[in-house]
Structures are given as structure tokens and as C-alpha cells.
Design an enzyme around this catalytic site. Sequence first.
Site, PDB file in Angstrom:
ATOM      1  N   GLU A 262       0.815  -1.222   0.000  1.00 32.97           N
ATOM      2  CA  GLU A 262       0.000   0.000   0.000  1.00 32.97           C
ATOM      3  C   GLU A 262       0.843   1.263   0.000  1.00 32.97           C
ATOM      4  OE1 GLU A 262      -0.685  -2.687   1.715  1.00 32.97           O
ATOM      5  OE2 GLU A 262      -2.637  -3.257   0.905  1.00 32.97           O
TER       6      GLU A 262
ATOM      7  N   HIS B 129     -11.650  -5.285   8.510  1.00 31.22           N
ATOM      8  CA  HIS B 129     -12.244  -5.176   7.175  1.00 31.22           C
ATOM      9  C   HIS B 129     -13.576  -4.420   7.187  1.00 31.22           C
ATOM     10  CE1 HIS B 129      -9.299  -8.242   6.107  1.00 31.22           C
ATOM     11  NE2 HIS B 129      -9.635  -8.130   4.840  1.00 31.22           N
TER      12      HIS B 129
HETATM   13  C1  LIG Z   1      -2.618  -4.578   3.982  1.00 31.26           C
HETATM   14  C2  LIG Z   1      -3.502  -5.479   3.210  1.00 31.26           C
HETATM   15  N1  LIG Z   1      -3.567  -5.348   1.880  1.00 31.26           N
HETATM   16  C3  LIG Z   1      -4.356  -6.159   1.160  1.00 31.26           C
HETATM   17  C4  LIG Z   1      -5.100  -7.122   1.774  1.00 31.26           C
HETATM   18  C5  LIG Z   1      -6.014  -8.040   0.977  1.00 31.26           C
HETATM   19  N2  LIG Z   1      -5.461  -9.374   0.960  1.00 31.26           N
HETATM   20  C6  LIG Z   1      -5.874 -10.322   1.813  1.00 31.26           C
HETATM   21  S1  LIG Z   1      -5.067 -11.729   1.622  1.00 31.26           S
HETATM   22  C7  LIG Z   1      -4.155 -11.141   0.365  1.00 31.26           C
HETATM   23  C8  LIG Z   1      -3.166 -11.993  -0.334  1.00 31.26           C
HETATM   24  C9  LIG Z   1      -2.073 -12.418   0.565  1.00 31.26           C
HETATM   25  O1  LIG Z   1      -1.191 -13.196  -0.160  1.00 31.26           O
HETATM   26  P1  LIG Z   1      -0.078 -14.014   0.577  1.00 31.26           P
HETATM   27  O2  LIG Z   1       0.625 -13.120   1.551  1.00 31.26           O
HETATM   28  O3  LIG Z   1       0.751 -14.676  -0.430  1.00 31.26           O
HETATM   29  O4  LIG Z   1      -0.878 -15.053   1.461  1.00 31.26           O
HETATM   30  P2  LIG Z   1      -1.823 -16.234   0.957  1.00 31.26           P
HETATM   31  O5  LIG Z   1      -3.187 -15.662   0.776  1.00 31.26           O
HETATM   32  O6  LIG Z   1      -1.245 -16.758  -0.295  1.00 31.26           O
HETATM   33  O7  LIG Z   1      -1.828 -17.231   2.065  1.00 31.26           O
HETATM   34  C10 LIG Z   1      -4.497  -9.817   0.119  1.00 31.26           C
HETATM   35  C11 LIG Z   1      -3.896  -8.986  -0.924  1.00 31.26           C
HETATM   36  C12 LIG Z   1      -5.031  -7.214   3.161  1.00 31.26           C
HETATM   37  N3  LIG Z   1      -5.780  -8.092   3.839  1.00 31.26           N
HETATM   38  N4  LIG Z   1      -4.210  -6.399   3.857  1.00 31.26           N
END
Ligand SMILES: Cc1ncc(C[n+]2csc(CCOP(=O)(O)OP(=O)(O)O)c2C)c(N)n1
Lengths: 336, 330
Positions: B67, B136
Site C-alpha cells: 500500500e 475489514h
Molecule cells: C494490507 C492489506 N492489503 C491487502 C489485503 C487483501 N489481501 C488479503 S489476503 C491477500 C493476499 C495475501 O497473499 P499471501 O501473503 O501470499 O498469502 P496467501 O493468501 O497466499 O496465504 C491480500 C492482498 C489485506 N488483507 N491487507
Amino acid sequence: MSSQGERSEEIADQERIDMLRTMVRIREFESVVQNKFADAEIPGFLHLYIGQEAIATGVCQALTERDYLTSTHRGHGHCIARGLDTDKMAAELYGKETGYCNGKGGSMHIADVNAGMLGANGIVAGGIPIATGAALSAKMRDTDEVAVSFFGDGALSEGAFHESFNQAGIWELPLLGIIENNQYGEMTGLEEHHPPSALDDLTIYGEPYGVTRIQVDGMDVEAVYEATLDAVDQARNGGGPSLIECVGYRFEGHHEGDSQFYRPDGELEEWKQRDPLSTYPEKLIGEGVLTEDGYAEIEAEIEAEIEDAIEFARNSDYPDPQQAYEGVFSDGGEQA
Amino acid sequence: MSATAGESEEFAVRDVINRTLGEEMERDDRVYIQGIDVSGRGGTSNILKGLDDRFGTDRVRNTPISEVSMVGSALGAAATGMRPVVEVMYCGFLGVAGDQLLNQVAKMRYMFGGELDLPMVIRTKNVMGANAAAQHSQALHHWLAAIPGLKVVCTSTPADTKGLLKAAVRSDDPVMVFEHGGVYNRKAPVPTEDYQYEIGKAAIERRGEDVTVVATQNQLWNALEAAERLASDGISVEVVNPRTISPLDTETIVESARKTGRCVVVDDTPLSYGTQSQLSAVISEGAFWDLDLPVKRLGVDNVPIPFSPTLEDEIIPGTDEIVDEILDLA
Ligand SMILES: Cc1ncc(C[n+]2csc(CCOP(=O)(O)OP(=O)(O)O)c2C)c(N)n1
């Protein structure tokens, strides 16, 4: 540091069976709540851990009760591997007052601070600085506790990761970062999250911070366990932080309801060949650690446990609406 | 819904966002979009779906989960000739980009002597009633409206979504566009012509004589429903949509308050230090001698938004509460 080879011979049969049980418990819990979510019994979002069981299980097997961990939006597996109670987890998912957070947190926020579980987290990378603080506190209180932070490959792009590991590196904190590389961050593949030079080894992000870097097969629970044991040993003995990349795969969508349009044909099937919930029981049976019947017993027992957990959740009460105002502050006072 | 005269077509808010950004990208090739999964999935609520096919992934760019750089790089791009539109999935994630928003985006033009254009838009969403728990679920437009240097709009209807989004994209200042998860699927007629709603101009969505309700986003829809319900009891409610909360159109709001003499302000921000306080202060200052009763404030109770449906329902006001407040005053 003792060598890994020496160790693998040492993993006791009982430990191996314990790890299998934990993986079965995670898989069963998740498969059941997946159905209950589909039936609209569970509100909110659901991010499943199916396929990644070996990671939480191997890591937590290497910890003791006095260690700390922080988790992610995909946290059920970490909670179960830590030994949290599936009744109270299910109740939290259902939004009931008997849940771990009395219905205030839901799937993405399960925590049990008394068990050293400092929370699942809805903010990507949000748990990493918190684990860093737990590691700092462990060091300042002169204990041999370590702190472990689970996070996805996507979280490596956040400043919170870099700032925390820089701090941990400078102060030689007993911090373990577990990168759960499940190949995706939401609905885009690894290659859209990281430069080509990092793709083969995500622990490269730890290089400037002087952390110990380990990459393991995240589908192999014993490999994860052994790697973590080494890193924990090092951290307990003042050797500072480690980053462990567990390379695995997410079998389900990012969250329930995800159409998974982004998954190439055949990729899932290929990874499923290495499903730790088939390969590990096969291995233990093959090596005579467990019999077919013994495995079936474990499965039946855990199935019953999870069934009970769901019943417990269903039969529990929703919190009284007035409870919405409780717990904001230690004195119970409300914000004017 | 009030809109410009002429032809209109019925669309849901989510489709309006997609179409409007598409039109603006067509009109001006400096406009580009960046955010998490904006191509492919079409962003967190699938709203941008298909724009990547039309404009390519160069102009509909997936960012890593970062972000700070999502917001900060938009600032840098805006300062150097582009017109970025950033999607920050949930408004709570604005917290991650805190410094870039508060100290960089909001202050750059002013501190550099006022000459620099920063044509950038940050779209994000308030969420209520989704059982998504506190990280959220929240509304944060009041937080950014408290920072001088940021313009903050709250979209509520299909027509204002189009008019405000166009104005935001064409503005030479940073504009925060707060959408609301609860109104994405609301449908209403949208004028087909190309139009902008002035940032800083409120709208009277329904005329009335007895009580004024100032409401944003999903609470605007609730207020209109409340007004409809009370009409059959002979209570005539005027409903004002501020559209932008910074700058705030005090004139339209005060005028309505002076006419009716009774006001309810409602919004999804927390009651303490939420937008209700600002609206109420503005009304009290501007219409004091015409008010029959003190202004009533309705908002989310001062707790983080809890997960469980019974708890969440308790703390978020809805149509019933608005009706009660109006009846209290009428
Ligand atoms: C600061 C923030 N930005 C965006 C999100 C939305 N979001 C939730 S899970 C996710 C993906 C996370 O990917 P990763 O770290 O690879 O974990 P995985 O879901 O693959 O376990 C995103 C972008 C969030 N929850 N928090």
C-alpha cells in the site's frame, strides 16, 4: 547447530504420528467448515489452508508452549497446529459467544494469547511486527522464548516485513519468519508479486538483514519440522532471526467463492500428487510406524471430534447484543 | 434521484464505476489504474473487470501487496504527468499507507508553494454489515477529511458515483473517493450524457418541509426509505446528500436546516469525532436561530465493528433508527 541428517533419524515415531494427527485435524476442520460456509451457516469470509497443512504442523511441532506465534488471514491451520481447541474455533467461526473471541473476531482473528497465539490477522504482514515485538520482549525479559510469524509470499512486498526483519537483524532477536509460498497472492501468481531474481528463493529478501535463510519443501512435514528445529535452536541460543521459505501450494481458492480463473489447467492436479495428507500417511504406513487400521482410527476419531465441534458451535448462543460494548478498554469504560 | 435532465439508463453503482473509469481512460490516456488484482479479477469487488482487456495491463496494473508504494508511486506519477487512479481494497488498509497519505499526498502541493498539480484519485471502500470483523469493516472518510490537503468524496447513488468519479479523475488535486460495499448493487437511473458533479456541492435528494436528514452512502438509502415510510404519516422529510465531505457544502445543508428547523445527521462513521460532529456543528453555527431542537446525531457506536451478526447489527444504525430519530423531533 546440529546437522539435519542427524536429526531425521531422531524423529520419534510418536512425534511422527502426532504430526499426522495434526494434519488430519486441520484438513478435516477445514473441509467441514468449507461445507458449513457453503450452507451459509458461517458468516463473513473464509480463507482455507487446505494443502498447506505440513507447514503449520512442522513448524509448531518444533515449538514449546512458551513460544509465541502470529498468523494470517489463512490462520485455522496455525491455530490447530498450536493446539487450540476446535470447539472454540468453530464457535468463533459461527460468531457465537463461546468462541475464542466471543464472536468479535471470526475466522480472520482467532487468538489465544494464553497459548502464545497472538492472533490471526486480516492485514497482510500485520503480524510480523507483532512477532518482532514478542521476540524483543523475550530477549529483554531474558528468557529463551522465540517468536514465530507465519506469512504468505505476498506479505514480503509489504514494508512491515522489511522493517521488522531489519530491526530483528540489528538486535539479533529470536524471530522466525515462515514464508508460506503457496504460489499465489490473492488471484495473481508469484511472478506478479516479485522480481524474477527472487522467484526461486524468496528468502533472498532476508539477505540484507543478516538472517539465516532456509528453503524447504512445504509439502514435507518432516523437512519443515527439522528446518524449524534448527532455526529455533539458533534463536534460543542468541543466534538471531531466520527466514524459512516453505514451498507449497494452496489447493482451494484465495477465499471461498473464488472462481479460480487464474489457475492454469493441470497445475492443481500436479500438486495434489504431493498432498501431504496422502504422502505422509503412506510413508508412515510403509515404514511400519502406523498400520492402515491405525490410520483409519485416527481419521475416525478426528472426524468425530470435528463433528462435535460443529455441534458445539451450532448449539452455542449468539452473544447478547449488549456485549458489543464490552471489551474495548481494560476498565470496561466506553468511549464517550 | 436528482440528476441532470435528459436521457438516463438504469445501472448499479458497481457498473457505473466500471463504465465511468472506462470513459475517462478513453478520454485521456494519462489516466491509469493500479492496485491489487485490478486486472484479471477486476479488483477486490470485481468492479474493474474487463478494463484490462480494453486498455491493456500497462494501464490497468497489478501491484504487489504494497500500500505504501501503491499510494506513494501514484503521487510521484501524478507529480510528473500521469493521472493515476489507485484502488485500496478496504479503507482500513489506508492505514498501511498512512505516511504517504497524511504527510506526502496531502501536503506536497502546499509545502512546495502551491504550484504543483497532483491529479490522482484513491478509490477505497467503507464496509458495514458484512460480518467481516473490525479490520475489514469500518468507515474512515472522517479520518482523511480531517487532513487539510485532501479532498474527500462519498459516493452513494449511481448518478452521483458517475458525476463525482468524473470530477475526481479530472481534478488536479488528490481526491479520496470513498465507496461503500453496501451500495455497490443499488440500481437507479444514471444520465447518459457526460457530466461532473462539483466537488464541494451537496444535493437535495428529496424535498420536504418538517425535518432534514443529512445522510451519506447506505445511510442515504436508509434515510430515503425512512422518508418514504413517514410520508404516509404526514411527516415531510427532506433528505440531503452531502456528496463530498471535504470540502463540505455548508450552504445547502444550512439552508435546508433553516427551512425545517429540525435535523438528523447520519453516517457510518463512529459517533465520536465522526462526520456527524462536523455536520452538526455546521448546522448549529449556521442555523442556530432557526432550529427548534438540537441536531440529532446517528452513527456507529464507538466500538470496533464486531464480527458476529448479533453484535454488528446492534451497533450500526438502520432505517428504523432513522425513523425513530425523526419521530423524536417531529
Ligand atoms: C494490507 C492489506 N492489503 C491487502 C489485503 C487483501 N489481501 C488479503 S489476503 C491477500 C493476499 C495475501 O497473499 P499471501 O501473503 O501470499 O498469502 P496467501 O493468501 O497466499 O496465504 C491480500 C492482498 C489485506 N488483507 N491487507
